[in-house]
Motif scaffolding. Structure first.
Motif, PDB file in Angstrom:
ATOM      1  N   SER A 121      -0.304  -1.990  -6.956  1.00  0.00           N
ATOM      2  CA  SER A 121      -1.680  -3.067  -7.321  1.00  0.00           C
ATOM      3  C   SER A 121      -0.868  -4.300  -7.859  1.00  0.00           C
ATOM      4  N   LYS A 167       0.910  -0.898  -0.265  1.00  0.00           N
ATOM      5  CA  LYS A 167       0.053  -0.064   0.010  1.00  0.00           C
ATOM      6  C   LYS A 167       0.471   0.951  -0.120  1.00  0.00           C
ATOM      7  N   THR A 219      -3.703 -11.242  -3.581  1.00  0.00           N
ATOM      8  CA  THR A 219      -4.078  -9.827  -2.822  1.00  0.00           C
ATOM      9  C   THR A 219      -5.393  -9.919  -1.944  1.00  0.00           C
TER      10      THR A 219
END
Length: 268
Positions: free
Chosen positions: A89, A84, A196
């Motif tokens: 991503s 983060k 994720t």
């Protein structure tokens, strides 16, 4: 892939910066991560720390590194926080053990390749123990009962359970020993490749009941109903659990002296 590198350690403060046979622990783990990333071809290595000293050393080694909150208690939590912090991503996140300098790069490659070829939420390696390794594990547990984790998996390779006990129980061990060189015991290697969303679900959930009983965070994954694939891999050349104390440092250096140093400098 993320290397959690926390400064605080009760028995070995500043552990990532601890030299082992002339190379810092962080440097050793980074070398095996980079070796795996090069084999995979499209993976990146990121150090996640809570200390400016480790941050400076990591960047001095040419590694990408980010600061994460000191109150994060788990390596998986620090891996997610690092992701983060960089704004990345990523579909898959590998959480390496920052205190395991003898992890085989091939193990990292195998769990990532399994994740890419399947729909598993999490992939993790296990080693099928031969009888000598099993005997050594049982003997070690006589003095250190919480050492070594075993895994039970189903016919499709999904992890059914993990335990600090030696599973499965064998009613007729003599017959099994006579049948072949490998025991039915799978020893877990603490290395994970997460999708994720699975990592986010894991971090959002409180500690589960059996996780607290056994002290194994991977049981939270099972209790959440996630699909964990236990990938059977060959034993690493040097087998040792994490470096957590001065005695572990001495043992690691002794193993390097006896079996050779697996460190390969990625900067050359």
């Amino acid at each position: 892939m993320v290397i959690p590198a926390r400064y605080g350690s009760t028995r070995l403060p500043g552990k990532p910066l601890q030299p082992i046979a002339g190379r810092m622990l962080l440097e050793r783990v980074a070398a095996l991560a980079i070796a795996a990333a090069r084999q995979l071809g499209d993976a990146e290595v990121l150090v996640a720390t809570d200390d400016e000293r480790i941050l400076a050393v990591a960047r001095g080694l040419g590694l990408e590194a980010v600061m994460t909150a000191s109150e994060i208690s788990s390596g998986s939590g620090r891996a997610l926080a690092a992701l983060k912090a960089t704004g990345r991503s990523a579909g898959l996140v590998v959480n390496l053990q920052g205190d395991a300098p003898f992890t085989a790069p091939e193990h990292i490659v195998e769990i990532v390749q399994t994740a890419r070829a399947s729909t598993a939420d999490v992939t993790t390696p296990v080693v099928q123990l031969d009888w000598a390794r099993l005997d050594a594990l049982i003997a070690h547990k006589q003095t250190t009962p919480a050492s070594g984790t075993t895994c039970i998996r189903d016919g499709a390779g999904r992890a059914v359970w993990f335990s600090k006990a030696v599973l499965p129980f064998m009613r007729k061990p003599a017959e099994l020993r006579a049948a072949g060189p490998l025991s039915p015991v799978l020893q877990h290697i603490g290395l994970y490749c997460y999708r994720t969303p699975a990592l986010e679900a894991f971090e959002a959930a409180p500690q589960s009941a059996y996780e607290q009983l056994e002290g194994l965070e991977q049981l939270r994954l099972i209790e959440l109903g996630l699909d964990i694939r236990a990938v059977i891999v060959k034993p690493a050349r040097i087998t040792m659990s994490g470096v957590d104390s001065p005695a572990d440092v001495e043992r690691a250096e002794r193993l390097i002296g006896e079996l050779g140093d697996p460190f390969v400098d990625w900067r050359r």
